[in-house]
Structure formats: structure tokens, C-alpha cells
Design a protein around this motif. Structure first.
Motif, short mmCIF file in Angstrom:
data_model
loop_
_atom_site.label_atom_id
_atom_site.label_comp_id
_atom_site.label_asym_id
_atom_site.label_seq_id
_atom_site.Cartn_x
_atom_site.Cartn_y
_atom_site.Cartn_z
N ARG A 58 0.82 -1.22 0.00
CA ARG A 58 0.00 0.00 0.00
C ARG A 58 0.85 1.27 0.00
N ASP A 59 0.28 2.32 -0.56
CA ASP A 59 0.82 3.66 -0.37
C ASP A 59 0.37 4.17 1.00
N HIS A 60 1.33 4.55 1.83
CA HIS A 60 1.00 5.11 3.15
C HIS A 60 1.36 6.59 3.15
N GLY A 61 0.38 7.43 3.42
CA GLY A 61 0.61 8.86 3.42
C GLY A 61 1.06 9.33 2.05
N ASP A 62 2.11 10.14 2.02
CA ASP A 62 2.59 10.65 0.73
C ASP A 62 3.73 9.80 0.16
N ASN A 63 3.97 8.61 0.74
CA ASN A 63 4.97 7.70 0.20
C ASN A 63 4.32 6.86 -0.91
N LYS A 64 4.53 7.24 -2.14
CA LYS A 64 3.94 6.56 -3.28
C LYS A 64 4.90 5.49 -3.80
N LEU A 65 4.43 4.25 -3.78
CA LEU A 65 5.29 3.13 -4.15
C LEU A 65 5.48 3.05 -5.66
N TYR A 66 6.67 2.64 -6.04
CA TYR A 66 6.99 2.33 -7.43
C TYR A 66 7.31 0.84 -7.44
N ARG A 67 6.31 0.03 -7.80
CA ARG A 67 6.41 -1.42 -7.70
C ARG A 67 7.02 -1.98 -8.97
N ILE A 68 8.05 -2.79 -8.82
CA ILE A 68 8.79 -3.33 -9.96
C ILE A 68 8.60 -4.84 -9.98
N ALA A 69 7.94 -5.33 -11.02
CA ALA A 69 7.71 -6.77 -11.15
C ALA A 69 8.98 -7.47 -11.59
N ALA A 70 9.16 -8.68 -11.10
CA ALA A 70 10.33 -9.48 -11.48
C ALA A 70 10.15 -9.96 -12.91
N GLY A 71 11.00 -9.45 -13.79
CA GLY A 71 10.82 -9.70 -15.21
C GLY A 71 11.70 -10.82 -15.74
N ALA A 72 12.04 -10.69 -17.01
CA ALA A 72 12.56 -11.78 -17.81
C ALA A 72 14.03 -12.05 -17.58
N ASN A 73 14.43 -13.25 -17.96
CA ASN A 73 15.83 -13.61 -18.07
C ASN A 73 16.26 -13.35 -19.51
#
Length: 509
Positions: A202-217
Motif C-alpha cells: 500500500r501507499d502510506h501517506g505521501d509515500n507513493k510506491l513504485y512497484r517493480i515486477a520481477a521480469g525476464a531472463n
């Protein structure tokens, strides 16, 4: 033989996409002597430290303007349970690092120590969460523990452990190498897990997450397409879902076989060219993943992250094979400079890159001697330092009317000169590499739309590609002033000796 002449055109008044400073990111895994005996020596060490964090390492990295640091892995991330690394050190349970050396870890370096390290470095934390063996609640609680203010169960726990105010932590990895050590998942299986984990981070307060999915080999473009399908529909109206802001891929330069990768310091000219050809392939891979992403996201709202890259050699003789300790020669520096030129060309889609790894592991910035405590800056370190002016600068397109000199390497074409340029705050930085082992080159820069005054030119080279730095010869490969840059009626002529990296810093006039 006269040097080959390479004409190049740069329009100084036509800035392109901004080169994110995060393309110069780093990676610190619980692997070998990267964290313990690298970054962290403990409060009882005779080496100068703050809370156990080695201060000469911090000082050296601050000189690079290090933008971010990825932790705790790597493969280690998906067996790491963050609750074991908080609270009084004497009460933290130990664990076995099954991926790297099968050694026992005491968990003395945990969340608070990592955040203290990032604060000392002036770097943003990039935390890889445990998807492989962890739970959604575990990662959700970690986000809350770090970033939430006010009152909540995790906030109270953080405060009990000595930290009143929350930290800002934007970058979160949703696992690591889910196709392999992160769970041996199929792409569709991982995509579902990424949706679930990303939803509850979750985003808590003004901390906006930048979520990075585990991608390719490497070149697994089908994996990238599967993740893009999870984010939205094909076409121009693409609006990414909120649970993932970027996806990653990994690519290592390994000219040998997986079983015998080759030596970091004992190699011939043919080995060098094979290495450069493998390094240059990163352009093809970024282009391939970007093309897939463009089909679904033509507006480039989703970022591409190369959060593991670098050379991978056989470990140094006599060292633990699970610790991945390798030396770092001038050849490694040219791999790095070539990568950065590619990164700069892809600045519209590539938002972050993390070299593997920062200290004592793989293509490290810093090597520390376990006996004397000496700190050695590697040739790769110097490429990062010489190139730091590109961070957050506007890229400048480089046109090559006659192409680039090239040679055939195992049936593929290797262009042996590489260059890129940027501008920021009235300053221009031009980076040039000559990958040829034996022939020099002269680059004729036609600078249009402005005039420049040279402020400084530096060169990184040595008499032999195998040259590397040691405690006894710490500056065998180090930047030196480069006098062979001259003004011409249309711009500059830059002489590039064989196997060299040159940067030219200039002011717009």
C-alpha cells in the motif's frame, strides 16, 4: 597505421529524453563479502565505522552520486524474512544462506542498518520483497513498518526498535527472478502473484510506491508480454493498473559457458572481443523488451528496469565458489562504458539499472582486502565516476553519417567505437569508448546548434587490457588528463587510443 576517423554529429540545441540518475544504480546482496566485510564490518571493528557501516566505502560511493541501492537480493531476497533482521542484534535469529556459500548469517545487518546505510550514501533504497517463500502479509507489513506514520501495529513496532519517523521508500521489487531461484514459476503463475503482492503493498501517506515486477531472463520476451497483458489492454488506450509501475529483466555478460565463464584477468584478444560482443547484445535486448512494451503501452507509462547487469567470471582461485569474488580489469571498465552508452539511447523507456554488485562481488565498484583492510577502487568504479554528469541530464542524439568501425566476432558484427552525449545546466558531457584491442581511432565531433569550451578531458586506459588495481597498485587503471582533444572549425577532434574510455566535459558558450 593511421587511426580510423569516425565523423559524428551532435545537435547541442535538440535535447532528447532525460537520462534518469537511476540508470547508475547499484546492488548489494547478502552474498559473499558484499554486505558483511564489505559495507558492514560491525561496531567493534578497528576500521572507521558508523553503527558498523564502513565509512571509507561510504565515502567512495558518495563520490559517484550513487542514486539507489537494491537490497537484500537477488536470490537471497526470496528466502529473507525481514522480521528476523530487526530488534536487538543479540536476539535476532540466525539463518543459513542456501543460495550463496551455504553459510550461516546472524542477521545483524537488517532493515534499520540498510536504511542507515542509504542515508549515509544519500541513496534511495530499492527493496526486493520475498515473493518466493514469503507471504503477502509479510511484504505488506514491511511496507507499513518502513513508510507509515501515525499509529498502527507496524508503526509501534518500528518505534519500539528506535525509529520514530517513517522513511521514504519508493522502490519495491515484487520478488526476484521468479522464473528461477525466486520460485521456478511460469510467467502466468508469477503474473498472478505480482498482481496479488502489488495490490497489498500500500501507499502510506505521501509515500507513493513504485512497484517493480520481477521480469525476464535475458531474451525471454514472452515473459515481458505476459506481464504487460496483466497491466492493461493492447493498444493506444492503455491505462496501466495500479499494482505495478515497472518490470525488470536481467542480463549478464558471460562470454564463456556457464560452467567455465573465463578468468577476470587471464585472457587473450579473442576473449576480449567475445566479451565486447556479448556486452553489446544488451542493446538488442533492451530494444526487444521495449518493442513488446510499446505494443501495449505506446505512451511509455510503464518503466523498464535492468536491475542486474555486469560481467560474470570464474571466481578468483582459492576463494569460496559461492562468494562470486572476481577481479576487475580494464576490460570490465569498457563493458561498463559500452552499457552506459546503450542505456542513454534508451532513456525514454529504461528508467533504472543496477550493476551487480557494489562491493566484493561480480563486477564490483570496490574490493576490500580481508587481511589488511585495504580498499581498492576498480576500473569500473572510475567509469561510474567519469560518467556521473549524465545523471538527470538530457540525452543528445549522436548521428554517424559513415557508421562505426566494426569487426566480425563469431559471426556477429561488433562496432568498436561507442559514444553518447548529454547536456545539463549549460554543461555538455561526451563519453567515448574505443573497444578495439590494438587500433586507435579519431572521432570528429560536428557540434551544431551551439559552441563549447572544453573544461576537462580525461582518459581511462592502460598498456594491457588485463591491467587491474590491487592494494599494491591501486591506481594501475585510473583516470588521467587527456591532452589529445583539439578544437576544429566545426567542433572537436578526440583521439581514442586502443582500449580506452574518454570523457569530455565542456561548457556551452
Amino acid at each position: 597505421m593511421s587511426p580510423v576517423t569516425v565523423p559524428a554529429i551532435i545537435n547541442l540545441d535538440v535535447p532528447g529524453p532525460v537520462i534518469s540518475r537511476h540508470l547508475y544504480g547499484h546492488f548489494a546482496e547478502h552474498l559473499g563479502r558484499c554486505v558483511y566485510d564489505g559495507f558492514y564490518v560491525g561496531e567493534d571493528s578497528d576500521l572507521p565505522n558508523e553503527g558498523g557501516i564502513r565509512l571509507d566505502v561510504v565515502e567512495a560511493l558518495r563520490a559517484l552520486n550513487i542514486p539507489n541501492l537494491r537490497w537484500p537480493g537477488g536470490c537471497f531476497a526470496d528466502e529473507y524474512h525481514w522480521m528476523d533482521g530487526i530488534g536487538p542484534k543479540e536476539s535476532r535469529p540466525a539463518m543459513v544462506n542456501t543460495h550463496w556459500g551455504n553459510v550461516e548469517e546472524n542477521n545483524h545487518f537488517g532493515t534499520h542498518e540498510f536504511m542507515a546505510l542509504c542515508e549515509l550514501l544519500g541513496a534511495e533504497p530499492y527493496i526486493s520483497g520475498n515473493v518466493g517463500s514469503g507471504t503477502v502479509r509479510e511484504m505488506s507489513d514491511w511496507v507499513e513498518y518502513l513508510t507509515r506514520e501515525g499509529d498502527s501495529p507496524m508503526v509501534r513496532l518500528r518505534k519500539a526498535n528506535g525509529r520514530e519517523e517513517p522513511w521514504r521508500v519508493r522502490f519495491w521489487g515484487l520478488g526476484n527472478e521468479a522464473w528461477g531461484c525466486g520460485g521456478n514459476m511460469k510467467a502466468e503463475q508469477y503474473a498472478a502473484e505480482a498482481r496479488r503482492f502489488g495490490t497489498y503493498c500500500r501507499d502510506h501517506g505521501d509515500n507513493k510506491l513504485y512497484r517493480i515486477a520481477a521480469g525476464a531472463n535475458s531474451a525471454d520476451y514472452a515473459w515481458t508480454e505476459t506481464l504487460m497483458k496483466q497491466l492493461g489492454e493492447l493498444g493506444c488506450a492503455y491505462r496501466p493498473a495500479s499494482f505495478m509501475q515497472a518490470l525488470s529483466f536481467h542480463y549478464y555478460t558471460i562470454p564463456g559457458t556457464w560452467q567455465d565463464k573465463g578468468s577476470a584477468t587471464e585472457f587473450g584478444v579473442d576473449d576480449h572481443y567475445r566479451t565486447m560482443a556479448q556486452a553489446a547484445r544488451v542493446d538488442e535486448l533492451i530494444t526487444g523488451h521495449s518493442n513488446v512494451m510499446d505494443c501495449y503501452d505506446p505512451g511509455k507509462n510503464v518503466g523498464l528496469v535492468l536491475d542486474e547487469w555486469g560481467t560474470w567470471w570464474n571466481v578468483e582461485p582459492g576463494t569460496n565458489p559461492g562468494f562470486l569474488y572476481q577481479q576487475n580489469s580494464l576490460r570490465d571498465a569498457l563493458v561498463a562504458s559500452l552499457h552506459f552508452d546503450v542505456f542513454h539511447r534508451h532513456a525514454d523507456r529504461l528508467v533504472m539499472a543496477n550493476i551487480a554488485q557494489t562491493v566484493n562481488v561480480l563486477q564490483a565498484m570496490i574490493l576490500t582486502d580481508p587481511d589488511s583492510g585495504a580498499l581498492v577502487l576498480t576500473p569500473t568504479y572510475h567509469v561510474f565516476e567519469m560518467n556521473k554528469g549524465h545523471q538527470d541530464a538530457a540525452s543528445l542524439r549522436v548521428d554517424l553519417p559513415d557508421g562505426l568501425p566494426a569487426r566480425q566476432v563469431d559471426g556477429t558484427e561488433l562496432r568498436t567505437v561507442s559514444l553518447s552525449a548529454s547536456r545539463k545546466n549549460g554543461q555538455v558531457l561526451i563519453s567515448l569508448s574505443n573497444l578495439d584491442a590494438g587500433e586507435a581511432a579519431d572521432v570528429e565531433l560536428d557540434l551544431r546548434g551551439g559552441a563549447v569550451a572544453i573544461a576537462r578531458a580525461r582518459i581511462l586506459t592502460a598498456g594491457d587490457l588485463r591491467t587491474h588495481n590491487t592494494p599494491d597498485a591501486p591506481e594501475a587503471v585510473a583516470p588521467r588528463p587527456h591532452e589529445q582533444v583539439t578544437a576544429t572549425p566545426s567542433g572537436l577532434r578526440v583521439h581514442l587510443p586502443a582500449h580506452s574510455f574518454v570523457t569530455v566535459e565542456a561548457s556551452l558558450t
